[in-house]
Design an enzyme around this catalytic site. Structure first.
Site, PDB file in Angstrom:
ATOM      1  N   HIS A  47      44.477  49.709  18.791  1.00  0.00           N
ATOM      2  CA  HIS A  47      45.186  50.429  17.725  1.00  0.00           C
ATOM      3  C   HIS A  47      45.580  49.491  16.577  1.00  0.00           C
ATOM      4  CE1 HIS A  47      45.679  54.310  19.831  1.00  0.00           C
ATOM      5  NE2 HIS A  47      45.765  53.591  20.919  1.00  0.00           N
ATOM      6  N   ASP A  95      48.077  50.237  25.113  1.00  0.00           N
ATOM      7  CA  ASP A  95      47.374  51.430  25.595  1.00  0.00           C
ATOM      8  C   ASP A  95      45.982  51.545  24.990  1.00  0.00           C
ATOM      9  OD1 ASP A  95      48.783  51.845  23.092  1.00  0.00           O
ATOM     10  OD2 ASP A  95      48.082  53.923  23.201  1.00  0.00           O
ATOM     11  N   GLU A  96      45.135  52.314  25.658  1.00  0.00           N
ATOM     12  CA  GLU A  96      43.820  52.738  25.165  1.00  0.00           C
ATOM     13  C   GLU A  96      43.020  51.569  24.584  1.00  0.00           C
ATOM     14  OE1 GLU A  96      44.610  57.369  24.024  1.00  0.00           O
ATOM     15  OE2 GLU A  96      45.199  55.911  22.501  1.00  0.00           O
ATOM     16  N   VAL A  97      42.878  50.512  25.364  1.00  0.00           N
ATOM     17  CA  VAL A  97      42.157  49.319  24.902  1.00  0.00           C
ATOM     18  C   VAL A  97      40.704  49.392  25.354  1.00  0.00           C
ATOM     19  CG1 VAL A  97      42.043  46.798  24.976  1.00  0.00           C
ATOM     20  CG2 VAL A  97      44.269  47.952  24.932  1.00  0.00           C
TER      21      VAL A  97
END
Length: 530
Positions: free
Chosen positions: A270, A323-325
């Site tokens: 992100h 998160d969400e890597v």
């Protein structure tokens, strides 16, 4: 039995009696969130036109004016719905409430996690003169007492004066959880400063106490970072930015209302917007996130940001995302792939390395760390013991986290994501942070919860109606003692409808209870019936 023990027993008996009284009359109660214990009568008092604050006997000197400002805001919100005509003739039908006596027991106004927010409020029907009495351990408990007092006040269209209904009141109150949060997202859409300050005001009405500021993300980097001044080149435009002074004002404004500001720096994913100002942070021009794990400059920059954060954000926690890597940019970029092989990392190992190195930097600046739950799911036993795991993917995570001895914040997306506009207030109300956590030592590790207002489809035009009234449903779950929570949300609907209308009267654009988020009224009708 000593005097202290006798007082404890008497207090418990009084609370029990008051709870019984409240249970009998709950249908007529209009306070949100529900206090720990409450009793009330059937008399009215008229507020004096010279309603005053008295602080004799208080140990809090109020050198910074937090209490005085809180009292001034109290007067503003109880008068905001109508013009109070001071020249209108008073018929003398109700006794006059002259003011409120506030006694704060602590001289300190330090605001941190776990600060005592309890208060006791009594409003007698008789006296010479008649004063309300508010006692609290800290000034922040007193501010909560002001909020509760304001909800007992009503405008009488006959006398054209403010009245306190249902006198006498006796309220003993404290929060169930010390962390009661709301996330705002200023990367997906920029939120102007007045919009953020108004959100903070509305949080205080519902006794929420943490503003989680998700400042930056893939789409934009709007915050000024003096150590690395090109970072905010990643803002959408030159006018959609926050200066250091803006951020400091958000922290100051929130703090004077008893609200901490939790800053988030989401790494390593992100983070595409970071590379607008510093392209070397990208793995390559064509593969732009996560941040380059192989470069020492990446971590030097994170250190600089957190150093600047520490001068602005005084809450003892910082959120480091995690998160969400998707690590494919690392494995597909030849120079980073070479570095991975040299360090015997695969993508998952490099992700762990990045998170743990960022944690050490945050610890060096005096912060304790909050990470999204993926870090725990992937390498929970490697995290710093000062890590708080922020649940979001679903239920059951808090149970696993606390069993591992770590602290947890609950925000499971199926229940407490405000951008899921098909999720009703009843679902928000029913979400129990301690589900299946029965051991007291594990229950104590659940700090509380947070509703999340992600900004992909939110800006200044619709943020309020998407937050409210559903955030208020979660606020009662987080504030109110478990035994006082309505077992069926419909039992709380009348009070919540009243609170929603109260928000509207105060200029907060809360949507109706019917439907999900951003619902419009179905048809013409009373605010209280929508």
């Amino acid at each position: 039995m000593g005097m202290l023990g006798l007082r404890s027993v008497l207090f418990a008996v009084v609370v029990h009696i008051v709870l019984l009284s409240a249970a009998a009359d709950i249908k007529n109660l209009k306070i949100w969130p529900m206090p720990l214990s409450v009793s009330y009568g059937h008399r009215n008092l008229q507020l004096s036109n010279e309603f005053v604050l008295r602080t004799e006997g208080s140990k809090y000197p109020d050198a910074s004016g937090i209490l005085k400002e809180g009292f001034s805001r109290l007067l503003d919100v109880i008068k905001v719905a109508h013009v109070v005509d001071a020249n209108f003739s008073y018929d003398g039908s109700s006794p006059v409430l002259k003011g409120i006596q506030v006694v704060v027991l602590s001289p300190s106004d330090e605001l941190q996690y776990g600060v005592d927010e309890s208060y006791n409020l009594t409003i007698p029907e008789k006296g010479n003169p008649v004063f309300a009495y508010l006692t609290a351990k800290t000034v922040y408990g007193a501010l909560h007492g002001f909020q509760t007092f304001s909800q007992a006040c009503h405008f009488n269209l006959t006398t054209r004066a403010i009245e306190v209904h249902q006198v006498p009141w006796t309220i003993v109150d404290r929060p169930r959880f010390s962390y009661r949060g709301l996330l705002i997202d200023t990367s997906r859409h920029y939120l102007p400063l007045p919009v953020i300050l108004k959100v903070i005001d509305s949080m205080a009405y519902a006794k929420l106490n943490v503003l989680h500021w998700h400042i930056v993300d893939t789409q934009s980097f709007p915050l000024e970072i003096p150590s690395f001044p090109k970072l905010w080149n990643g803002a959408y435009s030159s006018s959609e930015r926050y200066t250091v002074a803006d951020a400091s004002e958000i922290v100051r404004y929130a703090g004077r209302r008893g609200i901490n500001v939790l800053a988030e720096l989401d790494v390593p994913g992100h983070a595409k917007s970071w590379g607008i100002g510093y392209p070397s942070l990208w793995p390559s021009k064509n593969c732009q996130e996560p941040l380059d794990v192989s470069s020492d400059f990446t971590f030097k920059l994170i250190d600089g940001i957190l150093s600047d954060f520490s001068k602005i954000f005084k809450y003892k926690f910082v959120h480091l995302g995690g998160d969400e890597v998707d690590t494919s940019c690392w494995t597909l970029t030849p120079r980073i792939s070479k570095w991975l092989k040299q360090h015997r990392f695969n993508g998952t190992g490099a992700y762990e390395y990045f998170v743990l190195r960022a944690q050490k930097i945050a610890l060096s600046h005096g912060y304790e760390i909050i990470n999204w739950e993926e870090t725990f799911n992937n390498f929970g036993n490697k995290l710093s013991p000062k890590t708080i795991v922020h649940n979001w993917l679903g239920g059951g995570v808090a149970q696993q986290v606390t069993a591992a001895g770590l602290r947890c914040i609950v925000s499971n997306q199926d229940k407490w994501y405000l951008d899921h506009i098909d999720t009703t207030w009843q679902n928000f109300y029913s979400n129990e942070p301690l589900t299946n956590i029965t051991k007291p030592e594990q229950q104590r590790l659940v700090m509380g919860g947070e509703v999340c207002m992600w900004g992909e489809h939110i800006d200044g035009s619709n943020i309020e109606t998407t937050i409210w009234p559903r955030a208020a449903a979660a606020a009662e779950r987080l504030w109110t003692a478990y035994d006082n929570i309505a077992k069926n949300p419909e039992q709380a609907a009348r009070r919540l409808a009243y609170f929603r209308c109260l928000l509207n009267q105060r200029g907060v654009a809360s949507g109706p209870l019917s439907g999900g988020g951003r619902a419009a009224p179905d048809e013409p009708g009373s605010c209280y019936e929508q």
